[in-house]
Write a protein that holds these residues in place. Structure first.
Motif, PDB file in Angstrom:
ATOM      1  N   ASN A  31       0.215   6.160  -3.697  1.00 31.22           N
ATOM      2  CA  ASN A  31       0.242   7.388  -4.071  1.00 31.22           C
ATOM      3  C   ASN A  31      -0.113   7.453  -5.947  1.00 31.22           C
ATOM      4  N   MET A  32       0.507   6.197  -6.292  1.00 31.32           N
ATOM      5  CA  MET A  32       0.539   6.331  -7.985  1.00 31.32           C
ATOM      6  C   MET A  32      -1.088   6.225  -8.254  1.00 31.32           C
ATOM      7  N   ARG A  34       0.783  -1.295   0.125  1.00 30.21           N
ATOM      8  CA  ARG A  34       0.091  -0.102  -0.020  1.00 30.21           C
ATOM      9  C   ARG A  34       0.812   1.173   0.000  1.00 30.21           C
ATOM     10  N   THR A  35       2.008   1.065   0.855  1.00 35.35           N
ATOM     11  CA  THR A  35       2.774   2.300   0.845  1.00 35.35           C
ATOM     12  C   THR A  35       3.411   2.599  -0.681  1.00 35.35           C
ATOM     13  N   LEU A  91     -13.646   0.001  -9.201  1.00 29.24           N
ATOM     14  CA  LEU A  91     -12.575  -0.558  -8.421  1.00 29.24           C
ATOM     15  C   LEU A  91     -12.149   0.363  -7.148  1.00 29.24           C
ATOM     16  N   GLU A  92     -12.049  -0.252  -5.937  1.00 33.84           N
ATOM     17  CA  GLU A  92     -11.388   0.590  -5.030  1.00 33.84           C
ATOM     18  C   GLU A  92      -9.846   0.535  -5.140  1.00 33.84           C
ATOM     19  N   ILE A  93      -9.147   1.605  -4.726  1.00 34.34           N
ATOM     20  CA  ILE A  93      -7.494   1.428  -4.799  1.00 34.34           C
ATOM     21  C   ILE A  93      -6.927   0.322  -3.998  1.00 34.34           C
ATOM     22  N   ASP A  94      -7.525   0.146  -2.985  1.00 36.65           N
ATOM     23  CA  ASP A  94      -7.074  -1.086  -1.933  1.00 36.65           C
ATOM     24  C   ASP A  94      -7.139  -2.391  -2.760  1.00 36.65           C
ATOM     25  N   GLU A 139      -3.692   6.760  -6.406  1.00 36.59           N
ATOM     26  CA  GLU A 139      -4.524   8.149  -6.249  1.00 36.59           C
ATOM     27  C   GLU A 139      -4.204   9.151  -7.261  1.00 36.59           C
ATOM     28  N   GLN A 140      -3.189   9.243  -7.711  1.00 36.04           N
ATOM     29  CA  GLN A 140      -2.910  10.110  -8.664  1.00 36.04           C
ATOM     30  C   GLN A 140      -3.790   9.695 -10.275  1.00 36.04           C
ATOM     31  N   ALA A 141      -3.717   8.352 -10.458  1.00 34.37           N
ATOM     32  CA  ALA A 141      -4.369   8.085 -11.522  1.00 34.37           C
ATOM     33  C   ALA A 141      -6.045   8.040 -11.462  1.00 34.37           C
ATOM     34  N   ARG A 142      -6.203   7.755 -10.214  1.00 29.56           N
ATOM     35  CA  ARG A 142      -7.719   8.015  -9.904  1.00 29.56           C
ATOM     36  C   ARG A 142      -8.265   9.411 -10.066  1.00 29.56           C
ATOM     37  N   ALA A 143      -7.517  10.454  -9.676  1.00 32.27           N
ATOM     38  CA  ALA A 143      -7.676  11.772  -9.865  1.00 32.27           C
ATOM     39  C   ALA A 143      -7.868  12.283 -11.340  1.00 32.27           C
ATOM     40  N   ARG A 144      -6.825  11.565 -12.037  1.00 31.27           N
ATOM     41  CA  ARG A 144      -6.881  11.918 -13.598  1.00 31.27           C
ATOM     42  C   ARG A 144      -7.884  11.040 -14.304  1.00 31.27           C
ATOM     43  N   GLY A 145      -8.722  10.187 -13.769  1.00 36.45           N
ATOM     44  CA  GLY A 145      -9.600   9.402 -14.275  1.00 36.45           C
ATOM     45  C   GLY A 145      -8.924   8.153 -14.939  1.00 36.45           C
TER      46      GLY A 145
END
Length: 202
Positions: free
Chosen positions: A138-139, A133-134, A153-156, A141-147
């Protein structure tokens, strides 16, 4: 001058490192499955209760070693990676490099090949999952923000899937008979593509 607590901490660190070094040696000599706490204690020249003071089980020792070795590999991956604006390309290249470097690490390779180890790290609370997770959060979360990530899908979930996929790739795709281009195509098509926006299950 009172140096008691400092001396005690130094002693503790020294003993813990001896136990870990002994575990490394025993895993190399006997294999992960056949190594016992008794083997490790004997090699470290400490008692079994002393080993249990630091590690409640062999799985806990494996977790510690896996974290150290994975951290070492991930640090090397960060050093070598070339940043790309295309998330799918960047993730594919990252996975390919992780697999290559991890496969060169005898401890990670031996651990991945051990069913016992694989079962011990799939828990979300394991040190290995926390490290994953560490490394990836971050990678993603940035990809999710860009769509870039599929909305269902959840990030986890993505991170858990990648952790399992890495172990599978080391066992199935890391063969020297398969060149990097074919490995990358496999990773892109079967591992990365299902995570991308547009691949949602309707």
């Amino acid at each position: 001058m009172d140096s008691g607590p400092v001396a005690a901490r130094t002693d503790d660190n020294s003993t813990q490192e001896r136990i870990l070094r002994a575990a490394y040696d025993c895993f190399e000599q006997y294999g992960i499955g056949k190594t016992t706490i008794e083997n490790i204690a004997s090699r470290a020249k400490v008692s079994r209760p002393t080993v249990y003071k630091y590690y409640p089980s062999k799985d806990a020792i494996l977790d510690e070693i896996s974290v150290r070795e994975t951290w070492r590999v991930n640090s090397e991956v960060r050093r070598r990676l070339v940043r790309s604006d295309d998330f799918a390309d960047f993730l594919s290249d990252t996975l390919l490099l992780v697999i290559r470097l991890a496969n060169e690490n005898i401890y990670i390779r031996r651990m991945v090949e051990s069913i016992e180890f694989q079962e011990s790290v799939i828990s979300p609370s394991s040190l290995m999952q926390q490290l994953q997770r560490t490394w990836w959060a971050n990678m993603f979360e940035q990809a999710r923000a860009r769509g870039d990530i599929a909305t269902d899908l959840e990030i986890d979930e993505c991170i858990y899937w990648l952790a399992r996929a890495q172990a599978m790739l080391m066992l199935q795709v890391a063969s020297p008979q398969i060149d990097d281009a074919e490995k990358r195509r496999f990773i892109r098509r079967f591992i990365v593509q299902p995570l991308l926006a547009g691949s949602e299950i309707r």
